[in-house]
Design an enzyme around this catalytic site. Sequence first.
Site, PDB file in Angstrom:
ATOM      1  CD  GLU A 122      39.248  39.068  36.578  1.00  0.00           C
ATOM      2  OE1 GLU A 122      38.785  38.727  37.682  1.00  0.00           O
ATOM      3  OE2 GLU A 122      38.533  39.238  35.562  1.00  0.00           O
ATOM      4  CD  GLU A 142      37.002  44.079  37.943  1.00  0.00           C
ATOM      5  OE1 GLU A 142      37.283  43.250  37.069  1.00  0.00           O
ATOM      6  OE2 GLU A 142      37.869  44.637  38.669  1.00  0.00           O
TER       7      GLU A 142
END
Length: 268
Positions: A122, A142
């Site tokens: 990110e 994730e």
Amino acid sequence: MTAVVEAPVDTVTLTIQNHVATVVIDRQHVLNAVDATTHARLNEIWAQLENDPSVRAVVVTGAGSRAFCVGADMSTSAVDKTGLEYWAGLDPNGFGGLSLRTTLDIPVIARVNGYALGGGMEIVLGADIVVAADTAKFGLTEPRVGRLALDGGIHQLVRRIPYTQAMGMLLTGRKADAAEMQSMGLVNEVVPAEELDAAVQRWVDQILACAPTSVRAVKQMVTQTSHLTAKEARGLRLPALMAALDSEDSAEGVRAFQEKRAPVWPGR
């Protein structure tokens, strides 16, 4: 001009030299994973750089050779939160204070030296230019631990690369190497690890060759108008745009061109 600013904690270092800020996440014992203290320090750094007109480019990276950043530190108390509790406490600026930040009018280069996973990916998505070692690995992993890339990863990736490529990564949590990410359009340049610093410096030099006011205007125009059509965006009178149009840089650029010399940018 040279200045060195050391972080008050040992998790992040900030160096400012010759108009370039270098931000290094240094938690090598956890592959540069980010805990709450590191996240807070990163936010402080971005805020400091936003208010420093002398800085014309930022390089963000991880210490060592193994990892850029592998996201949130899963060994900390943060993992005791439920998914809803984590979601409720999200930073509006995104992971590491950068992945969703729209107020930093300075180009950010991600120097990806190793694993860029989860929140680390990110951070990469929050950068403007991505230069990676050929050994680097990328992924929003994730789902493999029952979590979600909530700090912009899901929404940013599907906007930055083709839909099926993004979904192929998001729905599997798989890792991709630097060459594959370059083929998707997320990485600007891939080089052998030993050439990474030289490659980053080439990109920095090209940014510094441009008028600082123009570069800031470009960054602000992009980050502040993504919700508009191109025609609507063109008419928006943003502060950095107006400053660039009436700047000493714009006059110097024309003079230098006419005099067939390299410009000397006043930066205002």
